[in-house]
Structures are given as C-alpha cells and as structure tokens.
Design a protein around this motif. Structure first.
Motif, PDB file in Angstrom:
ATOM      1  N   MET A 212       0.894  -1.246   0.094  1.00 37.50           N
ATOM      2  CA  MET A 212       0.097   0.077   0.039  1.00 37.50           C
ATOM      3  C   MET A 212       1.116   1.225   0.006  1.00 37.50           C
ATOM      4  SD  MET A 212      -2.598   1.303   2.915  1.00 37.50           S
ATOM      5  CE  MET A 212      -3.085   2.819   3.397  1.00 37.50           C
ATOM      6  N   GLN A 213       0.597   2.287  -1.048  1.00 37.12           N
ATOM      7  CA  GLN A 213       1.124   3.557  -1.050  1.00 37.12           C
ATOM      8  C   GLN A 213       0.255   4.647  -0.412  1.00 37.12           C
ATOM      9  OE1 GLN A 213       2.839   4.443  -4.597  1.00 37.12           O
ATOM     10  NE2 GLN A 213       3.555   6.375  -3.833  1.00 37.12           N
ATOM     11  N   GLN A 214       0.370   5.358   0.576  1.00 37.80           N
ATOM     12  CA  GLN A 214      -0.392   6.415   1.131  1.00 37.80           C
ATOM     13  C   GLN A 214       0.211   7.630   0.576  1.00 37.80           C
ATOM     14  OE1 GLN A 214      -3.151   5.883   3.160  1.00 37.80           O
ATOM     15  NE2 GLN A 214      -3.869   8.054   2.980  1.00 37.80           N
ATOM     16  N   ALA A 215      -0.652   8.223  -0.471  1.00 42.20           N
ATOM     17  CA  ALA A 215       0.000   9.487  -0.990  1.00 42.20           C
ATOM     18  C   ALA A 215      -0.425  10.910  -0.322  1.00 42.20           C
ATOM     19  CB  ALA A 215      -0.435   9.573  -2.384  1.00 42.20           C
TER      20      ALA A 215
ATOM     21  N   SER B  93      -5.179   7.124  -1.583  1.00 38.24           N
ATOM     22  CA  SER B  93      -4.143   6.211  -1.229  1.00 38.24           C
ATOM     23  C   SER B  93      -4.202   5.069  -2.443  1.00 38.24           C
ATOM     24  CB  SER B  93      -4.347   5.445   0.097  1.00 38.24           C
ATOM     25  OG  SER B  93      -5.891   4.877  -0.040  1.00 38.24           O
ATOM     26  N   PHE B  94      -3.325   4.516  -2.530  1.00 41.00           N
ATOM     27  CA  PHE B  94      -3.024   3.442  -3.514  1.00 41.00           C
ATOM     28  C   PHE B  94      -3.048   2.013  -2.941  1.00 41.00           C
ATOM     29  CE2 PHE B  94      -0.564   1.234  -6.710  1.00 41.00           C
ATOM     30  CZ  PHE B  94      -1.349   1.016  -7.745  1.00 41.00           C
ATOM     31  N   HIS B  95      -3.310   1.054  -3.547  1.00 44.32           N
ATOM     32  CA  HIS B  95      -2.982  -0.487  -2.891  1.00 44.32           C
ATOM     33  C   HIS B  95      -2.973  -1.114  -4.006  1.00 44.32           C
ATOM     34  CE1 HIS B  95      -5.383   0.739   0.780  1.00 44.32           C
ATOM     35  NE2 HIS B  95      -5.825   1.627   0.042  1.00 44.32           N
ATOM     36  N   SER B  96      -1.875  -2.161  -3.738  1.00 41.47           N
ATOM     37  CA  SER B  96      -1.695  -3.200  -4.895  1.00 41.47           C
ATOM     38  C   SER B  96      -1.573  -4.651  -4.028  1.00 41.47           C
ATOM     39  CB  SER B  96      -0.200  -2.880  -5.625  1.00 41.47           C
ATOM     40  OG  SER B  96      -0.334  -1.723  -6.409  1.00 41.47           O
ATOM     41  N   LEU B  97      -2.124  -5.737  -4.812  1.00 43.39           N
ATOM     42  CA  LEU B  97      -2.139  -7.041  -3.964  1.00 43.39           C
ATOM     43  C   LEU B  97      -1.925  -7.932  -5.247  1.00 43.39           C
ATOM     44  CD1 LEU B  97      -2.802  -8.655  -1.615  1.00 43.39           C
ATOM     45  CD2 LEU B  97      -5.345  -8.743  -2.546  1.00 43.39           C
TER      46      LEU B  97
ATOM     47  N   ASN C 177      -5.055  -3.740  -8.597  1.00 39.94           N
ATOM     48  CA  ASN C 177      -4.671  -2.279  -8.077  1.00 39.94           C
ATOM     49  C   ASN C 177      -5.773  -1.539  -7.908  1.00 39.94           C
ATOM     50  OD1 ASN C 177      -1.809  -2.346  -8.615  1.00 39.94           O
ATOM     51  ND2 ASN C 177      -2.189  -2.286 -10.707  1.00 39.94           N
ATOM     52  N   GLN C 178      -5.861  -0.770  -6.778  1.00 41.75           N
ATOM     53  CA  GLN C 178      -7.125   0.009  -6.432  1.00 41.75           C
ATOM     54  C   GLN C 178      -6.641   1.328  -5.912  1.00 41.75           C
ATOM     55  OE1 GLN C 178     -10.109  -1.889  -3.692  1.00 41.75           O
ATOM     56  NE2 GLN C 178      -9.645  -0.441  -2.265  1.00 41.75           N
TER      57      GLN C 178
ATOM     58  N   ILE D  99     -13.907   4.920  -4.916  1.00 39.52           N
ATOM     59  CA  ILE D  99     -12.976   3.653  -5.120  1.00 39.52           C
ATOM     60  C   ILE D  99     -13.046   3.149  -6.721  1.00 39.52           C
ATOM     61  CG2 ILE D  99     -12.545   1.362  -4.358  1.00 39.52           C
ATOM     62  CD1 ILE D  99     -13.836   2.113  -1.684  1.00 39.52           C
ATOM     63  N   ALA D 100     -11.769   3.047  -7.018  1.00 39.56           N
ATOM     64  CA  ALA D 100     -11.802   2.393  -8.544  1.00 39.56           C
ATOM     65  C   ALA D 100     -10.381   1.456  -8.540  1.00 39.56           C
ATOM     66  CB  ALA D 100     -11.287   3.682  -9.484  1.00 39.56           C
ATOM     67  N   GLY D 101     -10.723   0.304  -9.289  1.00 42.03           N
ATOM     68  CA  GLY D 101      -9.864  -0.800  -9.111  1.00 42.03           C
ATOM     69  C   GLY D 101      -9.805  -1.257 -10.584  1.00 42.03           C
ATOM     70  N   LEU D 102      -8.781  -2.097 -10.793  1.00 41.80           N
ATOM     71  CA  LEU D 102      -8.483  -3.135 -11.977  1.00 41.80           C
ATOM     72  C   LEU D 102      -7.828  -4.365 -11.517  1.00 41.80           C
ATOM     73  CD1 LEU D 102      -8.371  -3.226 -15.073  1.00 41.80           C
ATOM     74  CD2 LEU D 102      -5.925  -2.435 -15.113  1.00 41.80           C
ATOM     75  N   VAL D 103      -8.239  -5.578 -11.878  1.00 42.65           N
ATOM     76  CA  VAL D 103      -7.956  -6.734 -11.576  1.00 42.65           C
ATOM     77  C   VAL D 103      -7.728  -7.654 -12.874  1.00 42.65           C
ATOM     78  CG1 VAL D 103      -8.691  -8.936 -10.241  1.00 42.65           C
ATOM     79  CG2 VAL D 103      -9.639  -6.624  -9.570  1.00 42.65           C
ATOM     80  N   TRP D 104      -6.713  -8.577 -12.698  1.00 39.66           N
ATOM     81  CA  TRP D 104      -6.152  -9.348 -13.722  1.00 39.66           C
ATOM     82  C   TRP D 104      -6.191 -10.720 -13.207  1.00 39.66           C
ATOM     83  CZ3 TRP D 104      -2.111 -12.634 -13.877  1.00 39.66           C
ATOM     84  CH2 TRP D 104      -1.624 -13.102 -15.140  1.00 39.66           C
ATOM     85  N   GLU D 105      -6.494 -11.838 -13.621  1.00 40.34           N
ATOM     86  CA  GLU D 105      -6.673 -13.246 -12.892  1.00 40.34           C
ATOM     87  C   GLU D 105      -6.105 -14.193 -14.099  1.00 40.34           C
ATOM     88  OE1 GLU D 105      -9.348 -13.078  -9.161  1.00 40.34           O
ATOM     89  OE2 GLU D 105     -10.037 -14.292 -10.976  1.00 40.34           O
TER      90      GLU D 105
END
Length: 369
Positions: A1-4, A9-13, A53-54, A66-72
């Motif tokens: 997680m990156q808190q700007a 804020s930006f989250h990656s998982l 990524n969120q 809240i917006a996000g992009l998911v790849w699986e």
C-alpha cells in the motif's frame, strides 16, 4: 500500500490460490457398476494467480471514490479425472492428469459513497468482467442507508452472476453455449435497539435468477443447459441481547424459492434458525453454546431406500470453551454435534446424501509471539 496523502491512497495486491482436488481423494464408494464399482478416486488440478490495483480518493468527508483493476489467470482441468478400484475395500489407483485449460479474466470496478443528507448515505457501484471463457458481464449495485441514534434502515439493490465452471461445459454430452446465471437482488432492512441492550432487525429480500443451470436428461445421457427463472422471497428476523457477562441471540430465516417450471429449488430449506448464549466467567474465559435448526429441504434425487426426495430437518448443538492469553496461548475446547444427532446434507453427486459428522471433540491452541 502507498499512502500519497490524507485524501487518496493506492493499494496493490498480488495473490495466489490453489484449490486442487488432490489425486488421493475418494469421492464415493459404490457397490455396483461393473468395472466402475468400488472406491471412486477424483483428481482435479486448479490454481489461480491474480493482481489487483485499487485507488481510494476522499476529496471531502462526505464523498468517497474507489476504483480498481483486476487481472487473473486460472489453470483448471476441464473435468474430474476418475479412477476405480473394483472393490469397496480397495483404494483406487491414482487418476491420470486430466486435460487442462487456461482462462483469463480482466475486471474493472468503480464505487462512490455520498452522504446526501444528514444521517443518510448513498452507495453506487459498477463492475465489468471480461473473461476468456464466459464473455463479458456488467454488475451494478445500489445502496441507501439511514442511521440515526438507535434506528437503522437499509435499501439495497444489486445485480450479480455465477459463471459456469469449465466442467459444466463438458459434463455428459457437453454444451459450449452455456451462459452465466444472472441474479437481481432487492433487500430492505429495518433495525432498532431497545434499552441499548436489545437489538432487533427484520429484513425482507427478493432474488430473481435468470438462465439458471438445469441438467437436461437425453436418454441415458445428459448435459447442462440454461433454464428459465428461479425466484426467492425471503424474510429474516434477528434478536440480540447483550449485558455483560451474558450475550444471547436468535435469528430465523424463511426462504421461499421456486422454479419457473414449478417446484422448489433443491437443497434450500424453507425454514432455518439459530439460537445461542455466551457467558464470560472472566475476561479471558468464555463459554458459547449454539443451536442450529436445519429445515427440511428438497434433495436433488430420490432415495432408493426411502423413496423420498427430501432431507429431514435436524437441530444441532455446538459448544466452545475459550481460554485466552494463557501463558501466550489461546486455547479452544470445542464439542460439535453435542447430542450426537444423526443428520444429512443433500447431494448432487452419485451419492444420494451425505451423513454429517457425529459428536466430535476438538482441542485447538494458538500461540502468541
């Protein structure tokens, strides 16, 4: 997680999941079937890797985005690989590795929460899924929540889906034209807390499912097809009383599900209920006793012995005695099915129904470093 900043804020998982049905799994045992009698072994490899990524943006205290992009990417067998032992007393050989397929899915989602007036919050969301094996599906959702003092009211609407599994396309004669099951759900809830100790809640809901999967019999063969609609009208009542060191709760669910072509949905009971009490002898020692009522429900197939297509109701009691922070250990003594009730779970496999575990005593310990 990156808190700007304190506004966004930006989250990656990165995640990995392995849901393989191991090659030493015994699916069921049959006394007949020629070469296919005895113990039946199953093997179904399955693993998935994904990346999400969120972005969370709160420009004002009353607004959130809240917006996000998911790849699986998922590797999954097209069906279960099977093996047969030839005898109920003999283990089956290891099944061969089945044919594998690789699927990809890309998803994007967006949600906003707005405090439109005092004590009222509006939530609007939207998700788009694009899959290599079931196509494109859009799922919106909407929620309106009012919360003031001891009163809470909710109005929810959402659209959801369940994609066919790869083996649904290939099972039996196979059907490559299957579409996802789609469901529209509406729910309204009113909750109130009396005397600051007794919380009550009543919820009415309705689900409407389109294109639900139905097994079509063709002579001695079969395939899965998309059927018509399946409707559910439901009611849930919750009561909870808390006064240290005692906590008591009760909930009841009425679930009236029916198919467009007639008849109730299998495996779903009209009536279910739970009741429980918790007593804290000390802050670190607690006893929980829970009762679960499982209503009578329609089975997928009729029993060859009883001739009935229903699973009878049952009342199951479970208990847990908890000791917290005992020399850095948390200890749980659990007794499941305390009265040793004989009860079953429905089945859509060759086994008509599954006997559930009898009385079980478990001891679990967790160590805190």
């Amino acid at each position: 997680m990156q808190q700007a900043s304190n506004k966004w804020s930006f989250h990656s998982l990165l995640y990995y999941r392995n849901a393989t049905v191991m090659d030493d799994t015994i699916a069921y045992i049959t006394q007949s079937g020629g070469e296919n009698k005895g113990q039946v072994g199953y093997f179904r490899p399955n693993d998935l890797i994904g990346f999400e990524n969120q972005v969370d943006f709160t420009p004002f205290t009353s607004v959130n985005f809240i917006a996000g992009l998911v790849w699986e990417e998922e590797r999954l067998s097209s069906g279960f690989s099977k093996s047969y032992s030839g005898s109920p007393d003999q283990d089956p050989p290891t099944p061969e590795k089945p044919d594998m397929m690789t699927n990809h899915k890309v998803s994007g989602y967006f949600q906003t929460q707005l405090k439109i007036i005092s004590y009222t919050e509006l939530t609007v969301g939207f998700r788009h899924d694009d899959s290599s094996y079931f196509g494109k599906v859009d799922t919106p959702r909407f929620g309106l929540v009012f919360n003031r003092n001891l009163l809470t009211a909710k109005l929810l609407w959402m659209y959801a889906y369940r994609a066919p599994k790869p083996w649904d396309f290939t099972d039996g004669l196979g059907n490559s034209d299957l579409k996802p099951e789609k469901m529209r759900s509406f729910e309204t809830t009113i909750g109130y807390t009396f005397f600051k100790r007794l919380r009550s809640e009543i919820c009415f809901y309705q689900n409407l499912m389109d294109d639900h999967l139905v097994k079509e019999e063709i002579g001695e063969d079969w395939r899965w097809i998309n059927g018509g609609t399946a409707n559910t009208d439901g009611l849930e009542v919750i009561m909870e009383y808390v006064k240290d060191p005692v906590k008591m709760y009760f909930n009841y669910t009425y679930n009236a599900s029916r198919l467009e072509e007639g008849g109730a949905l299998p495996e779903i009971a009209y009536n279910n209920a739970n009741v429980g009490i918790s007593y804290a002898f000390r802050p670190d020692t607690k006893l929980d006793i829970r009762g679960n009522y499982l209503g009578e429900r329609k089975n997928v197939m009729s029993g060859t012995v009883t001739g009935k297509d229903t699973i009878p109701d049952a009342f199951i009691i479970n208990s847990t005695l908890t000791f917290l922070n005992c020399k850095n250990f948390d200890v749980y003594l659990m007794i499941k099915n305390l009265t040793d009730e004989k009860y079953y779970h429905s089945s859509n496999r060759p086994v008509e129904k599954y006997r559930q575990p009898q009385r079980s005593i478990l001891l679990r310990a967790e160590f805190r470093f």
